[in-house]
Design a protein around this motif. Structure first.
Motif, PDB file in Angstrom:
ATOM      1  N   PRO A   1       0.556  -1.235  -0.025  1.00 51.63           N
ATOM      2  CA  PRO A   1       0.012  -0.343   0.085  1.00 51.63           C
ATOM      3  C   PRO A   1       0.997   0.862  -0.116  1.00 51.63           C
ATOM      4  N   ILE A   2       0.517   2.098  -0.607  1.00 49.29           N
ATOM      5  CA  ILE A   2       0.876   3.885  -0.752  1.00 49.29           C
ATOM      6  C   ILE A   2       0.517   4.323  -0.336  1.00 49.29           C
ATOM      7  N   ALA A   3       1.151   4.961   0.904  1.00 51.00           N
ATOM      8  CA  ALA A   3       0.634   5.876   2.044  1.00 51.00           C
ATOM      9  C   ALA A   3       0.437   6.854   1.184  1.00 51.00           C
ATOM     10  N   PRO A   4      -0.537   8.388   1.892  1.00 49.96           N
ATOM     11  CA  PRO A   4      -0.962   9.187   1.242  1.00 49.96           C
ATOM     12  C   PRO A   4       0.123   9.897   1.576  1.00 49.96           C
ATOM     13  N   GLY A   5       0.211  10.857   0.138  1.00 51.85           N
ATOM     14  CA  GLY A   5       1.676  11.790  -0.058  1.00 51.85           C
ATOM     15  C   GLY A   5       2.145  10.782  -1.556  1.00 51.85           C
ATOM     16  N   LYS A   6       2.675  10.023  -0.561  1.00 52.84           N
ATOM     17  CA  LYS A   6       3.856   9.146  -1.561  1.00 52.84           C
ATOM     18  C   LYS A   6       3.959   8.676  -3.016  1.00 52.84           C
ATOM     19  N   LYS A   7       5.094   8.034  -2.909  1.00 53.08           N
ATOM     20  CA  LYS A   7       4.725   7.719  -4.485  1.00 53.08           C
ATOM     21  C   LYS A   7       4.831   6.074  -4.715  1.00 53.08           C
ATOM     22  N   GLY A   8       4.935   5.595  -5.619  1.00 54.82           N
ATOM     23  CA  GLY A   8       4.783   4.897  -6.410  1.00 54.82           C
ATOM     24  C   GLY A   8       4.888   4.634  -7.634  1.00 54.82           C
ATOM     25  N   THR A   9       5.419   2.839  -8.309  1.00 55.29           N
ATOM     26  CA  THR A   9       5.764   3.324  -9.521  1.00 55.29           C
ATOM     27  C   THR A   9       5.448   1.878  -9.983  1.00 55.29           C
ATOM     28  N   ILE A  10       5.179   2.054 -11.787  1.00 55.26           N
ATOM     29  CA  ILE A  10       4.775   0.867 -12.601  1.00 55.26           C
ATOM     30  C   ILE A  10       5.372   0.461 -13.542  1.00 55.26           C
ATOM     31  N   ASN A  11       6.581  -0.736 -14.147  1.00 50.33           N
ATOM     32  CA  ASN A  11       7.388  -0.438 -15.076  1.00 50.33           C
ATOM     33  C   ASN A  11       7.420  -1.394 -15.687  1.00 50.33           C
ATOM     34  N   VAL A  12       7.076  -0.852 -17.034  1.00 54.32           N
ATOM     35  CA  VAL A  12       6.611  -1.531 -18.284  1.00 54.32           C
ATOM     36  C   VAL A  12       8.100  -1.535 -18.727  1.00 54.32           C
ATOM     37  N   THR A  13       7.891  -3.407 -19.308  1.00 46.38           N
ATOM     38  CA  THR A  13       8.416  -3.937 -20.472  1.00 46.38           C
ATOM     39  C   THR A  13       8.254  -4.268 -22.289  1.00 46.38           C
ATOM     40  N   TYR A  14       7.921  -3.714 -23.100  1.00 45.43           N
ATOM     41  CA  TYR A  14       7.827  -4.029 -24.189  1.00 45.43           C
ATOM     42  C   TYR A  14       8.544  -5.336 -24.514  1.00 45.43           C
ATOM     43  N   ASN A  15       8.791  -5.662 -25.052  1.00 39.85           N
ATOM     44  CA  ASN A  15       9.169  -6.745 -25.928  1.00 39.85           C
ATOM     45  C   ASN A  15       8.361  -7.195 -28.135  1.00 39.85           C
ATOM     46  N   GLY A  16       9.265  -6.912 -28.632  1.00 37.48           N
ATOM     47  CA  GLY A  16       9.288  -6.565 -30.065  1.00 37.48           C
ATOM     48  C   GLY A  16       9.964  -7.551 -30.867  1.00 37.48           C
ATOM     49  N   LYS A  17      10.103  -8.654 -30.165  1.00 39.09           N
ATOM     50  CA  LYS A  17      11.005  -9.845 -30.549  1.00 39.09           C
ATOM     51  C   LYS A  17       9.381 -10.637 -31.454  1.00 39.09           C
ATOM     52  N   GLY A  18       9.949 -11.096 -32.438  1.00 35.72           N
ATOM     53  CA  GLY A  18       8.643 -11.144 -33.006  1.00 35.72           C
ATOM     54  C   GLY A  18       7.340 -10.963 -34.247  1.00 35.72           C
TER      55      GLY A  18
END
Length: 123
Positions: free
Chosen positions: A73-90
């Motif tokens: 859980p992210i407390a009020p006022g705090k930050k979080g992230t979503i890391n996204v990986t795209y793989n175009g192989k094939g």
């Protein structure tokens, strides 16, 4: 009397709610070579509400896109992230646009993030 208590309780609970605000909701990888098909980016968000924010799930529109997100859980006022990986192989070279659907316990329960770019055919 009971109706007033229920309304008061509902109002009190509504006051404490998480809210998610992303720095950006779209990332453009630009043009990249087919020889380097894996591209990565990070979406940063802040809990602007007054209750802990929980990401329930982040689901990509296809298997070539994989999101990884902050689990605790992210407390009020705090930050979080979503890391996204795209793989175009094939995948066929050219323009692409993919969607990541994020579901949370926030006031706005669903947010869509987008990644796009142009994979150039190898020479």
């Amino acid at each position: 009397m009971a109706l007033m208590m229920v309304c008061s309780l509902s109002y009190a609970l509504a006051q404490k709610q998480a809210e998610i605000k992303f720095d950006k909701t779209e990332h453009n990888f630009g043009t990249f070579a087919e020889s380097q098909p894996v591209q990565k980016c990070t979406f940063t968000f802040t809990n602007t509400g007054n209750a802990p924010l929980v990401i329930n799930q982040a689901v990509a529109s296809c298997g070539c896109t994989v999101p990884a997100y902050t689990k605790e859980p992210i407390a009020p006022g705090k930050k979080g992230t979503i890391n996204v990986t795209y793989n175009g192989k094939g995948k066929f070279p050219g323009h692409f646009k993919k969607t990541i659907t994020v579901r949370t316990n926030a006031k706005t329960e669903m947010t869509r993030l987008y990644i796009l770019g142009n994979m150039e055919e190898g020479k």
